[in-house]
Write an enzyme that holds these catalytic residues in place. Sequence first.
Site, short mmCIF file in Angstrom:
data_model
loop_
_atom_site.label_atom_id
_atom_site.label_comp_id
_atom_site.label_asym_id
_atom_site.label_seq_id
_atom_site.Cartn_x
_atom_site.Cartn_y
_atom_site.Cartn_z
N LYS A 66 -2.57 5.91 -4.45
CA LYS A 66 -3.67 6.85 -4.16
C LYS A 66 -3.45 8.18 -4.86
O LYS A 66 -2.31 8.64 -5.00
CB LYS A 66 -3.77 7.09 -2.64
CG LYS A 66 -3.73 5.80 -1.82
CD LYS A 66 -3.94 6.04 -0.34
CE LYS A 66 -3.63 4.78 0.47
NZ LYS A 66 -2.21 4.62 0.85
N ASP B 35 0.85 -1.20 0.00
CA ASP B 35 0.00 0.00 0.00
C ASP B 35 0.89 1.25 0.00
O ASP B 35 1.58 1.52 0.98
CB ASP B 35 -0.88 0.00 1.26
CG ASP B 35 -1.85 1.18 1.26
OD1 ASP B 35 -2.96 1.01 0.74
OD2 ASP B 35 -1.49 2.26 1.74
N TYR C 191 3.26 9.78 -0.70
CA TYR C 191 4.34 9.19 0.09
C TYR C 191 5.70 9.39 -0.59
O TYR C 191 6.74 9.19 0.02
CB TYR C 191 4.11 7.68 0.33
CG TYR C 191 2.84 7.31 1.06
CD1 TYR C 191 2.03 8.27 1.67
CD2 TYR C 191 2.43 5.97 1.14
CE1 TYR C 191 0.86 7.92 2.32
CE2 TYR C 191 1.26 5.61 1.80
CZ TYR C 191 0.48 6.59 2.38
OH TYR C 191 -0.69 6.22 3.02
N HIS D 95 -7.50 9.88 -1.96
CA HIS D 95 -6.84 9.78 -0.65
C HIS D 95 -7.68 10.39 0.48
O HIS D 95 -7.79 9.81 1.56
CB HIS D 95 -5.48 10.48 -0.73
CG HIS D 95 -4.45 9.92 0.19
ND1 HIS D 95 -3.14 9.72 -0.16
CD2 HIS D 95 -4.54 9.52 1.48
CE1 HIS D 95 -2.48 9.22 0.88
NE2 HIS D 95 -3.31 9.08 1.87
P1 NAD Z 1 0.75 1.68 11.91
O1 NAD Z 1 -0.36 1.63 12.88
O2 NAD Z 1 1.00 0.54 10.99
O3 NAD Z 1 2.04 1.99 12.79
C1 NAD Z 1 3.34 1.87 12.28
C2 NAD Z 1 4.28 2.03 13.46
O4 NAD Z 1 4.00 1.03 14.44
C3 NAD Z 1 5.73 1.79 13.06
O5 NAD Z 1 6.34 2.98 12.61
C4 NAD Z 1 6.33 1.28 14.35
O6 NAD Z 1 6.68 2.39 15.15
C5 NAD Z 1 5.19 0.55 14.99
N1 NAD Z 1 5.26 -0.92 14.79
C6 NAD Z 1 5.08 -1.62 13.63
N2 NAD Z 1 5.19 -2.93 13.86
C7 NAD Z 1 5.44 -3.08 15.16
C8 NAD Z 1 5.66 -4.21 16.01
N3 NAD Z 1 5.61 -5.45 15.54
N4 NAD Z 1 5.89 -3.97 17.33
C9 NAD Z 1 5.92 -2.72 17.83
N5 NAD Z 1 5.72 -1.63 17.08
C10 NAD Z 1 5.49 -1.80 15.77
O7 NAD Z 1 0.60 3.05 11.12
P2 NAD Z 1 0.70 3.53 9.63
O8 NAD Z 1 2.02 3.21 9.01
O9 NAD Z 1 0.28 4.93 9.62
O10 NAD Z 1 -0.44 2.68 8.90
C11 NAD Z 1 -0.19 1.56 8.07
C12 NAD Z 1 -0.34 1.93 6.62
O11 NAD Z 1 -1.62 2.54 6.38
C13 NAD Z 1 0.64 3.03 6.14
O12 NAD Z 1 1.95 2.58 5.99
C14 NAD Z 1 -0.04 3.46 4.88
O13 NAD Z 1 0.17 2.51 3.85
C15 NAD Z 1 -1.50 3.46 5.31
N6 NAD Z 1 -1.96 4.81 5.74
C16 NAD Z 1 -2.94 5.42 5.05
C17 NAD Z 1 -3.42 6.65 5.41
C18 NAD Z 1 -4.52 7.28 4.62
O14 NAD Z 1 -4.84 8.47 4.85
N7 NAD Z 1 -5.13 6.57 3.71
C19 NAD Z 1 -2.89 7.32 6.52
C20 NAD Z 1 -1.87 6.69 7.23
C21 NAD Z 1 -1.43 5.42 6.85
#
Ligand code: NAD
Length: 278
Positions: free
Chosen positions: A75, A45, A50, A108
């Site tokens: 997106k 994704d 990004y 988005h």
């Molecule tokens: P997430 O909830 O996946 O959090 C990521 C963070 O969690 C990492 O940076 C790390 O600090 C921690 N983490 C990951 N694995 C872990 C583990 N096993 N143990 C402990 N900590 C851990 O947040 P995200 O990256 O914002 O969301 C996932 C994906 O969603 C993004 O990468 C993106 O592709 C998407 N996204 C979309 C939007 C949107 O507006 N559509 C916004 C934000 C994210």
Amino acid sequence: MTVPTIDLNSGHSIPQLGFGVFLVPADEAEQAVSEALEVGYRHIDTAAIYKNEEGVGAAIAKSGIPRDELFITTKLWNDRQSGEQPHEAIRESLDKLGLDYVDLYLTHWPTPEKNTYVNAWTKLIEIRDAGLSRSIGVSNHLPEHLDRLVAETGVVPAVDQIELHPAYQQRDVLAWAEKNGTKIESWGPLGQGKYPLFENPAVADAAAAHGVTPAQAVIRWHLQKGFIVFPKSSRKERMEQNFDVFGFELTDAEIAAIDGLDPLDGSGRVGTHPLDFN
Ligand code: NAD
């Protein structure tokens, strides 16, 4: 390990677990996605904003994995919603990704004050019909935005990708999606590390009972709720951990306890509210 798939209203299916690359810097994206593909992820994704689509594309090209075994989402950014701009934007994204088509293309944010999200949706329908994206959907759309898209185009988004984690469950959007056959993708599934989910007894106890980490318990909660989920990590051991979630199952009581973590007043939200993003 076989990741379950979810059927979309387009007739295509999506791997329920993927890898997200929000905040993965451009010069690290190729390595991160290469490692994710090595771990076994086949669903990536990304998004134009990004600024790492080239790195994602480079990793895909190097992997040698057949295109039809991958599921790639990107997106449309908010400043390209008007006029014919979505057509230019998807071609730019495809060029950067080195692909002929993406599997899923999303608007988005609705950015409601601009009032261009319905135009964007009509262009995504044309993009799908031109074969440049197999399925189309939206992100951060609330029921009022979704209703308008369907009323004005008759086309129901295949997915709505929304902030969703145990502390922010957006039950109104889930109800709309259930009624209309739209699948829910959880962004920020781990609360982006900003919400103290992992220490919460409902999560910590479930994790301890199954001998897994709190992150694995939360990912398992998303999967058992039927959500599509793509946690992000730049660290390979966490990529492996987040993918290793099919050897245990939360009980109904554990799911119910985690369901109960949403304060219900919206205070568990870690990102921007869609009505405020313009
Ligand atoms: P997430 O909830 O996946 O959090 C990521 C963070 O969690 C990492 O940076 C790390 O600090 C921690 N983490 C990951 N694995 C872990 C583990 N096993 N143990 C402990 N900590 C851990 O947040 P995200 O990256 O914002 O969301 C996932 C994906 O969603 C993004 O990468 C993106 O592709 C998407 N996204 C979309 C939007 C949107 O507006 N559509 C916004 C934000 C994210």
